[in-house]
Design a protein around this motif. Structure first.
Motif, PDB file in Angstrom:
ATOM      1  N   VAL A  85      -4.177  10.141 -12.478  1.00  0.00           N
ATOM      2  CA  VAL A  85      -3.589   9.667 -11.284  1.00  0.00           C
ATOM      3  C   VAL A  85      -3.724   8.249 -11.233  1.00  0.00           C
ATOM      4  N   PRO A  86      -4.883   7.719 -11.339  1.00  0.00           N
ATOM      5  CA  PRO A  86      -5.264   6.405 -11.137  1.00  0.00           C
ATOM      6  C   PRO A  86      -4.515   5.538 -12.174  1.00  0.00           C
ATOM      7  N   ASP A  87      -4.758   5.865 -13.591  1.00  0.00           N
ATOM      8  CA  ASP A  87      -4.146   5.103 -14.802  1.00  0.00           C
ATOM      9  C   ASP A  87      -2.620   5.120 -14.695  1.00  0.00           C
ATOM     10  N   GLN A  88      -2.146   6.405 -14.215  1.00  0.00           N
ATOM     11  CA  GLN A  88      -0.800   6.269 -14.045  1.00  0.00           C
ATOM     12  C   GLN A  88      -0.200   5.202 -13.158  1.00  0.00           C
ATOM     13  N   ARG A 112       9.885   7.485 -13.221  1.00  0.00           N
ATOM     14  CA  ARG A 112       9.057   8.848 -13.034  1.00  0.00           C
ATOM     15  C   ARG A 112       8.374   8.878 -11.654  1.00  0.00           C
ATOM     16  N   LEU A 113       7.677   7.913 -11.211  1.00  0.00           N
ATOM     17  CA  LEU A 113       7.103   8.042 -10.213  1.00  0.00           C
ATOM     18  C   LEU A 113       7.662   7.581  -8.941  1.00  0.00           C
ATOM     19  N   ALA A 114       9.146   7.530  -8.616  1.00  0.00           N
ATOM     20  CA  ALA A 114       9.951   7.276  -7.489  1.00  0.00           C
ATOM     21  C   ALA A 114       9.708   8.264  -6.764  1.00  0.00           C
ATOM     22  N   ALA A 115       9.297   7.735  -5.366  1.00  0.00           N
ATOM     23  CA  ALA A 115       9.001   8.724  -4.262  1.00  0.00           C
ATOM     24  C   ALA A 115      10.186   9.172  -3.531  1.00  0.00           C
ATOM     25  N   THR A 116      10.269  10.356  -2.885  1.00  0.00           N
ATOM     26  CA  THR A 116      11.048  10.843  -2.187  1.00  0.00           C
ATOM     27  C   THR A 116      10.526  10.605  -0.780  1.00  0.00           C
ATOM     28  N   ALA A 174       0.862  -1.112   0.228  1.00  0.00           N
ATOM     29  CA  ALA A 174      -0.028  -0.134   0.110  1.00  0.00           C
ATOM     30  C   ALA A 174       0.799   1.344   0.024  1.00  0.00           C
ATOM     31  N   GLU A 175       1.921   1.256   0.744  1.00  0.00           N
ATOM     32  CA  GLU A 175       2.931   2.303   0.789  1.00  0.00           C
ATOM     33  C   GLU A 175       3.232   2.761  -0.661  1.00  0.00           C
ATOM     34  N   ALA A 176       3.893   1.744  -1.427  1.00  0.00           N
ATOM     35  CA  ALA A 176       4.147   1.853  -2.917  1.00  0.00           C
ATOM     36  C   ALA A 176       2.977   2.499  -3.688  1.00  0.00           C
ATOM     37  N   VAL A 177       1.952   2.036  -3.512  1.00  0.00           N
ATOM     38  CA  VAL A 177       0.692   2.622  -4.518  1.00  0.00           C
ATOM     39  C   VAL A 177       0.376   3.990  -4.057  1.00  0.00           C
ATOM     40  N   MET A 178       0.518   4.321  -2.901  1.00  0.00           N
ATOM     41  CA  MET A 178      -0.147   5.586  -2.502  1.00  0.00           C
ATOM     42  C   MET A 178       1.078   6.608  -2.697  1.00  0.00           C
ATOM     43  N   SER A 179       2.341   6.115  -2.558  1.00  0.00           N
ATOM     44  CA  SER A 179       3.677   7.076  -2.854  1.00  0.00           C
ATOM     45  C   SER A 179       3.611   7.322  -4.181  1.00  0.00           C
ATOM     46  N   ALA A 180       3.439   6.585  -5.132  1.00  0.00           N
ATOM     47  CA  ALA A 180       3.225   6.553  -6.482  1.00  0.00           C
ATOM     48  C   ALA A 180       2.045   7.767  -6.875  1.00  0.00           C
ATOM     49  N   ALA A 181       1.090   7.436  -6.525  1.00  0.00           N
ATOM     50  CA  ALA A 181      -0.200   8.502  -6.669  1.00  0.00           C
ATOM     51  C   ALA A 181       0.118   9.891  -5.942  1.00  0.00           C
TER      52      ALA A 181
END
Length: 349
Positions: free
Chosen positions: A136-139, A155-159, A108-115
Motif C-alpha cells: 500500500v505505501p509503495d503504491q 487504477r487508484l482513482a477514488a470513489t 492529504a485527501e488524495a494521499v489517503m484516498s489512494a491508500a
C-alpha cells in the motif's frame, strides 16, 4: 534544496499601520524553515527579557496555490508575523538566511484516498512497505510520483465512498495519543490538509493501524451481539432502563462531562463561507437525555453508533419541547459496541 544566499534575504514587509494598531513585520519563508525562524526570534526574546522588555508575539499563516501541472499538488508558503516591538526594533530584526521558496505539498485527501483504494483492491488486506507490487505505501508513493496521466492515477482513482473512508482514517489518526516515534511521525504527517512528499509513505501506512482498529471494533460488536442474544434467549426480551417523561439537562454550563449515548442523527451542514462542512450530531443517552454537538468536522460517527464523547457543556436549550444539552470543545469520540437502546419516544423516528 539549498539555503538562500546571504544577499537574498527572506521576503520582508515592515508595516506601520493606523495609530490604534501596533506595527508588525512579516517574513515569507518556506514552511520547513519556520522552526528555525521561531528559534531565532526566541533568542531575540531572551535578549529583550534581560532588559525588562516583554517578548514579541509571533504568528504563522500558510498560503497555498494550486500546482497547474498536477491537481493533487499545491505550492505552500509560510508568512511569519512579528509584532509587539517598536518600529525601530522591527526595522533591525534579522532572522538570518533561511529558505524562502514555496514547497510542493500533496493534498492529504488524495494521499489517503489512494491508500484506501489500494487497500480495497488488495481485498482489504494491508501489504506493508517493500513487500511486492501490492504494498500500500509503495503504491501510493508511485501514485504521487508518476504524474496526472500515470496508470496508477487511473487504477487508484477514488470513489466518494473511498474519500469518506479516507476522512475517517485521518480522524482516527488525529484521535490517537502517540506512544512511539512512528505514531508521532504518522500523526504529524496527517495533522494538516497537505503532506510533504517524503511523508507520503508514512501517511499511507495509516491503513495498517486503522484496519486493526476496525477488526477489534467488529470483534467487540459481535461479542456484544452474541451476549445480547444469549440474554434474550434465557431471560426474554432485553429490559430498557427506565426513562423519565422527558429529556433532562445534564450538568452545568461550562462543566466538563463525559457522555455515553446513541447517535440519533449525523447531519452534514455546508456553509458558502467555508470550504469545509460541519456536522451536527444529535445523541441520546440510555436514560433518554438529548445531547447536541455541532462538530467542526466529520468525527466518523454514524446514526446508530454507541459513542462516548468528552467535552464542555456549552448551553441548555429546548427543541420540540425536549430539553437538550449542547456540547462543544469535544475530544475525538470513542465508538463502542452496541448498547441497550433507550425506547423510542412517541413522535420520534
Amino acid at each position: 534544496m539549498s539555503e538562500t544566499a546571504p544577499n537574498q534575504p527572506p521576503a520582508r514587509h515592515v508595516i506601520q499601520p493606523a495609530a490604534n494598531l501596533a506595527p508588525h513585520c512579516d517574513f515569507v519563508v518556506s514552511p520547513s524553515a519556520t522552526p528555525t525562524v521561531f528559534d531565532r526570534i526566541e533568542m531575540m526574546n531572551q535578549e529583550r527579557n534581560k532588559v525588562g522588555l516583554p517578548p514579541v508575539q509571533v504568528n504563522v499563516t500558510h498560503s497555498h496555490q494550486s500546482d497547474p501541472d498536477d491537481p493533487i499538488f499545491v505550492m505552500q508558503s509560510a508568512t511569519i508575523r512579528v509584532q509587539g516591538a517598536s518600529q525601530q526594533e522591527l526595522d533591525r530584526l534579522n532572522i538570518g538566511d533561511v529558505r524562502t521558496e514555496p514547497e510542493r505539498k500533496v493534498k492529504a485527501e488524495a494521499v489517503m484516498s489512494a491508500a484506501v483504494v489500494a487497500h480495497r483492491l488488495n481485498g482489504k488486506v494491508y501489504v506493508p512497505r517493500g513487500e511486492g507490487e501490492n504494498s500500500v505505501p509503495d503504491q501510493v508513493n508511485r501514485f504521487v510520483a508518476e504524474g496526472p496521466n500515470g496508470p496508477l492515477r487511473q487504477r487508484l482513482a477514488a470513489t466518494q465512498a473511498d474519500k469518506d473512508e479516507a476522512g475517517r482514517v485521518r480522524i482516527w489518526v488525529r484521535s490517537q495519543h502517540p506512544t512511539s516515534d512512528y505514531q508521532a511521525a504518522l500523526r504529524h504527517a496527517l495533522s494538516s490538509e497537505y503532506v510533504s512528499v517524503r511523508e507520503v509513505g508514512t501517511a499511507a501506512s495509516a491503513m495498517s493501524g486503522f484496519t486493526r482498529y476496525q477488526e477489534r471494533l467488529e470483534e467487540a460488536r459481535q461479542k456484544a451481539l452474541a451476549k445480547n442474544e444469549g440474554q434474550q434467549r434465557s431471560d426474554g426480551p432485553a429490559v430498557h432502563s427506565p426513562r423519565p417523561a422527558g429529556s433532562r439537562w445534564l450538568g452545568q454550563k461550562e462543566q466538563k462531562v463525559s457522555v455515553t449515548a446513541y447517535v440519533e442523527l449525523a447531519h452534514v451542514v455546508r456553509n458558502d463561507k467555508s470550504p469545509y462542512p460541519r456536522v451536527l450530531y444529535i445523541m441520546r443517552t440510555p436514560q433518554g437525555d438529548l445531547v447536541r454537538w455541532f462538530a467542526s468536522e466529520d468525527q466518523g460517527m454514524e446514526t446508530g453508533d454507541a459513542v462516548t464523547v468528552q467535552g464542555t457543556i456549552r448551553d441548555h436549550s429546548t427543541f420540540n419541547g425536549e430539553r437538550q444539552t449542547e456540547m462543544w470543545y469535544c475530544k475525538a469520540p470513542v465508538i463502542h459496541p452496541p448498547l441497550t437502546r433507550p425506547p423510542a419516544q412517541p413522535g420520534n423516528k
